[in-house]
Design a protein around this motif. Structure first.
Motif, PDB file in Angstrom:
ATOM      1  N   ASP A   1      88.716 -72.335 -77.577  1.00  0.00           N
ATOM      2  CA  ASP A   1      88.917 -71.357 -78.653  1.00  0.00           C
ATOM      3  C   ASP A   1      88.752 -69.922 -78.159  1.00  0.00           C
ATOM      4  O   ASP A   1      88.819 -68.974 -78.949  1.00  0.00           O
ATOM      5  CB  ASP A   1      87.933 -71.614 -79.793  1.00  0.00           C
ATOM      6  CG  ASP A   1      88.148 -72.960 -80.461  1.00  0.00           C
ATOM      7  OD1 ASP A   1      89.323 -73.381 -80.554  1.00  0.00           O
ATOM      8  OD2 ASP A   1      87.151 -73.588 -80.867  1.00  0.00           O
ATOM      9  N   GLY A   2      88.497 -69.744 -76.866  1.00  0.00           N
ATOM     10  CA  GLY A   2      88.320 -68.408 -76.307  1.00  0.00           C
ATOM     11  C   GLY A   2      86.918 -67.857 -76.473  1.00  0.00           C
ATOM     12  O   GLY A   2      86.671 -66.684 -76.241  1.00  0.00           O
ATOM     13  N   VAL A   3      85.973 -68.709 -76.877  1.00  0.00           N
ATOM     14  CA  VAL A   3      84.598 -68.281 -77.111  1.00  0.00           C
ATOM     15  C   VAL A   3      83.789 -68.474 -75.830  1.00  0.00           C
ATOM     16  O   VAL A   3      83.858 -69.521 -75.183  1.00  0.00           O
ATOM     17  CB  VAL A   3      83.957 -69.089 -78.258  1.00  0.00           C
ATOM     18  CG1 VAL A   3      82.494 -68.725 -78.426  1.00  0.00           C
ATOM     19  CG2 VAL A   3      84.723 -68.856 -79.550  1.00  0.00           C
ATOM     20  N   VAL A   4      83.035 -67.436 -75.469  1.00  0.00           N
ATOM     21  CA  VAL A   4      82.147 -67.507 -74.317  1.00  0.00           C
ATOM     22  C   VAL A   4      80.724 -67.541 -74.843  1.00  0.00           C
ATOM     23  O   VAL A   4      80.312 -66.654 -75.587  1.00  0.00           O
ATOM     24  CB  VAL A   4      82.333 -66.285 -73.383  1.00  0.00           C
ATOM     25  CG1 VAL A   4      81.340 -66.323 -72.248  1.00  0.00           C
ATOM     26  CG2 VAL A   4      83.753 -66.211 -72.879  1.00  0.00           C
ATOM     27  N   GLU A   5      79.989 -68.564 -74.470  1.00  0.00           N
ATOM     28  CA  GLU A   5      78.593 -68.662 -74.889  1.00  0.00           C
ATOM     29  C   GLU A   5      77.704 -68.559 -73.670  1.00  0.00           C
ATOM     30  O   GLU A   5      77.840 -69.332 -72.726  1.00  0.00           O
ATOM     31  CB  GLU A   5      78.336 -69.977 -75.610  1.00  0.00           C
ATOM     32  CG  GLU A   5      78.963 -70.014 -76.990  1.00  0.00           C
ATOM     33  CD  GLU A   5      78.487 -71.187 -77.808  1.00  0.00           C
ATOM     34  OE1 GLU A   5      77.308 -71.567 -77.664  1.00  0.00           O
ATOM     35  OE2 GLU A   5      79.285 -71.703 -78.583  1.00  0.00           O
ATOM     36  N   ILE A   6      76.835 -67.571 -73.700  1.00  0.00           N
ATOM     37  CA  ILE A   6      75.886 -67.367 -72.610  1.00  0.00           C
ATOM     38  C   ILE A   6      74.507 -67.223 -73.230  1.00  0.00           C
ATOM     39  O   ILE A   6      74.299 -66.388 -74.116  1.00  0.00           O
ATOM     40  CB  ILE A   6      76.224 -66.095 -71.798  1.00  0.00           C
ATOM     41  CG1 ILE A   6      77.617 -66.212 -71.204  1.00  0.00           C
ATOM     42  CG2 ILE A   6      75.185 -65.857 -70.731  1.00  0.00           C
ATOM     43  CD1 ILE A   6      78.094 -64.942 -70.528  1.00  0.00           C
ATOM     44  N   ASP A   7      73.581 -68.033 -72.780  1.00  0.00           N
ATOM     45  CA  ASP A   7      72.204 -67.894 -73.231  1.00  0.00           C
ATOM     46  C   ASP A   7      71.503 -66.899 -72.316  1.00  0.00           C
ATOM     47  O   ASP A   7      71.391 -67.141 -71.110  1.00  0.00           O
ATOM     48  CB  ASP A   7      71.471 -69.235 -73.182  1.00  0.00           C
ATOM     49  CG  ASP A   7      71.964 -70.197 -74.243  1.00  0.00           C
ATOM     50  OD1 ASP A   7      72.378 -69.715 -75.320  1.00  0.00           O
ATOM     51  OD2 ASP A   7      71.932 -71.417 -74.001  1.00  0.00           O
ATOM     52  N   PRO A   8      71.050 -65.768 -72.869  1.00  0.00           N
ATOM     53  CA  PRO A   8      70.354 -64.805 -72.018  1.00  0.00           C
ATOM     54  C   PRO A   8      69.029 -65.408 -71.547  1.00  0.00           C
ATOM     55  O   PRO A   8      68.433 -66.229 -72.249  1.00  0.00           O
ATOM     56  CB  PRO A   8      70.136 -63.607 -72.932  1.00  0.00           C
ATOM     57  CG  PRO A   8      70.174 -64.155 -74.311  1.00  0.00           C
ATOM     58  CD  PRO A   8      71.094 -65.341 -74.267  1.00  0.00           C
ATOM     59  N   PRO A   9      68.548 -65.001 -70.390  1.00  0.00           N
ATOM     60  CA  PRO A   9      67.288 -65.546 -69.897  1.00  0.00           C
ATOM     61  C   PRO A   9      66.085 -65.136 -70.751  1.00  0.00           C
ATOM     62  O   PRO A   9      65.096 -65.865 -70.828  1.00  0.00           O
ATOM     63  CB  PRO A   9      67.171 -64.984 -68.477  1.00  0.00           C
ATOM     64  CG  PRO A   9      68.076 -63.799 -68.455  1.00  0.00           C
ATOM     65  CD  PRO A   9      69.158 -64.067 -69.448  1.00  0.00           C
ATOM     66  N   GLU A  10      66.177 -63.967 -71.385  1.00  0.00           N
ATOM     67  CA  GLU A  10      65.085 -63.520 -72.251  1.00  0.00           C
ATOM     68  C   GLU A  10      65.614 -62.552 -73.296  1.00  0.00           C
ATOM     69  O   GLU A  10      66.741 -62.068 -73.203  1.00  0.00           O
ATOM     70  CB  GLU A  10      63.944 -62.903 -71.443  1.00  0.00           C
ATOM     71  CG  GLU A  10      64.309 -61.745 -70.559  1.00  0.00           C
ATOM     72  CD  GLU A  10      63.161 -61.335 -69.645  1.00  0.00           C
ATOM     73  OE1 GLU A  10      61.991 -61.392 -70.064  1.00  0.00           O
ATOM     74  OE2 GLU A  10      63.453 -60.958 -68.510  1.00  0.00           O
ATOM     75  N   ALA A  11      64.783 -62.296 -74.294  1.00  0.00           N
ATOM     76  CA  ALA A  11      65.161 -61.392 -75.376  1.00  0.00           C
ATOM     77  C   ALA A  11      63.898 -60.770 -75.973  1.00  0.00           C
ATOM     78  O   ALA A  11      62.829 -61.377 -75.947  1.00  0.00           O
ATOM     79  CB  ALA A  11      65.915 -62.143 -76.465  1.00  0.00           C
ATOM     80  N   LEU A  12      64.057 -59.563 -76.489  1.00  0.00           N
ATOM     81  CA  LEU A  12      62.996 -58.906 -77.255  1.00  0.00           C
ATOM     82  C   LEU A  12      63.443 -58.940 -78.708  1.00  0.00           C
ATOM     83  O   LEU A  12      64.555 -58.504 -79.025  1.00  0.00           O
ATOM     84  CB  LEU A  12      62.804 -57.457 -76.800  1.00  0.00           C
ATOM     85  CG  LEU A  12      61.843 -56.604 -77.636  1.00  0.00           C
ATOM     86  CD1 LEU A  12      60.411 -57.111 -77.499  1.00  0.00           C
ATOM     87  CD2 LEU A  12      61.921 -55.138 -77.220  1.00  0.00           C
ATOM     88  N   VAL A  13      62.600 -59.485 -79.587  1.00  0.00           N
ATOM     89  CA  VAL A  13      62.902 -59.542 -81.016  1.00  0.00           C
ATOM     90  C   VAL A  13      61.708 -58.948 -81.758  1.00  0.00           C
ATOM     91  O   VAL A  13      60.592 -59.465 -81.674  1.00  0.00           O
ATOM     92  CB  VAL A  13      63.169 -60.983 -81.498  1.00  0.00           C
ATOM     93  CG1 VAL A  13      63.454 -60.999 -82.990  1.00  0.00           C
ATOM     94  CG2 VAL A  13      64.318 -61.606 -80.712  1.00  0.00           C
ATOM     95  N   VAL A  14      61.962 -57.837 -82.464  1.00  0.00           N
ATOM     96  CA  VAL A  14      60.899 -57.121 -83.172  1.00  0.00           C
ATOM     97  C   VAL A  14      61.264 -57.017 -84.638  1.00  0.00           C
ATOM     98  O   VAL A  14      62.386 -56.631 -84.985  1.00  0.00           O
ATOM     99  CB  VAL A  14      60.681 -55.711 -82.570  1.00  0.00           C
ATOM    100  CG1 VAL A  14      59.565 -54.988 -83.286  1.00  0.00           C
ATOM    101  CG2 VAL A  14      60.400 -55.801 -81.080  1.00  0.00           C
ATOM    102  N   ARG A  15      60.312 -57.333 -85.503  1.00  0.00           N
ATOM    103  CA  ARG A  15      60.484 -57.243 -86.956  1.00  0.00           C
ATOM    104  C   ARG A  15      59.516 -56.203 -87.490  1.00  0.00           C
ATOM    105  O   ARG A  15      58.311 -56.307 -87.261  1.00  0.00           O
ATOM    106  CB  ARG A  15      60.202 -58.593 -87.606  1.00  0.00           C
ATOM    107  CG  ARG A  15      61.139 -59.679 -87.172  1.00  0.00           C
ATOM    108  CD  ARG A  15      60.642 -61.056 -87.627  1.00  0.00           C
ATOM    109  NE  ARG A  15      61.653 -62.037 -87.401  1.00  0.00           N
ATOM    110  CZ  ARG A  15      62.655 -62.327 -88.236  1.00  0.00           C
ATOM    111  NH1 ARG A  15      62.745 -61.673 -89.381  1.00  0.00           N
ATOM    112  NH2 ARG A  15      63.539 -63.247 -87.945  1.00  0.00           N
TER     113      ARG A  15
END
Length: 186
Positions: free
Chosen positions: A126-140
C-alpha cells in the motif's frame, strides 16, 4: 525491537532551553520528574513551531463553547520558569519528527519527540513505511503549563542574535555584518 519510551505524565518541569552562546546555541527539550531527567536536542525552528502550534491548539480548545477545559488565555501566574536547564544536560537523542496531541480524558497537551532515523525502509504493497523508532520522549502537560511552556519557548528562541532589518539573517555581534540587499533596495 520495542521502542523505549521516556514518558512524563505530570512532569515536575518541562522546558525548552539552550546551551551555548547566541549563534552557536544548542536547543533542548528537557523533562524532569523527581530524579528522572531527559534532554532531547531540537532545532531552533522546531522549538518555535512547537510553541506556535501549542498556542494554536489551546486557542482552538478555548474557543469551544464554554471553554470546557478551562484553557487560560495567557500563562497563569506562578507557572513562569526562567531557570536554566537542569544539569547535567546529556543529549538522549536528536529529535527528527515531533508530534503534538490533545488528550481530552486528562485535559493535557501531549508532546512527542522521536529521534532522527538513519534507515532505509521498504514500503508495503500500500506504499506505507512503518519504522519503530528506537526511543521516544512523550510528555503530558496540563493547559496552564502548556501556555507557560509556549511563552518561555518563544522567549528563548527570540533571545538569540538580532536579525538584520534588511536581509532578515542573524547578525554576528563579533563581526561586521554584510548582507545581500533585496532587489527593491538596490
Amino acid at each position: 525491537m520495542a521502542t523505549i519510551v521516556h514518558g512524563f505524565d505530570w512532569p515536575d518541569r518541562f522546558v525548552v532551553g539552550t546551551v551555548g552562546t547566541p549563534g552557536s546555541r544548542t536547543f533542548f527539550l528537557q523533562a524532569r520528574s523527581g530524579a528522572d531527567l531527559v534532554s532531547v536536542a531540537v532545532e531552533k525552528e522546531q522549538s518555535a513551531a512547537l510553541a506556535d502550534r501549542i498556542d494554536e491548539v489551546l486557542d482552538e480548545l478555548m474557543a469551544e463553547d464554554g471553554n470546557p477545559f478551562s484553557v487560560p488565555t495567557v500563562a497563569p501566574d506562578g507557572l513562569a520558569d526562567h531557570e536554566p536547564l537542569d544539569e547535567p544536560v546529556a543529549e538522549q537523542f536528536r529529535a527528527g519528527a515531533m508530534g503534538l496531541g490533545w488528550d481530552p480524558s486528562t485535559a493535557q497537551i501531549v508532546v512527542e519527540a522521536f529521534p532522527v532515523l538513519d534507515v532505509e525502509a521498504e514500503a508495503d504493497e500500500d506504499g506505507v513505511v512503518e519504522i519503530d523508532p528506537p526511543e521516544a520522549l512523550v510528555v503530558r502537560i496540563p493547559v496552564g503549563s502548556a501556555r507557560a511552556f509556549a511563552k518561555r519557548t518563544r522567549e528563548i528562541v527570540s533571545a538569540g542574535r538580532p536579525l538584520c532589518p534588511l536581509c532578515q539573517t542573524p547578525m554576528d555581534p563579533s563581526a561586521d555584518h554584510v548582507c545581500e540587499l533585496p532587489d527593491e533596495f538596490r
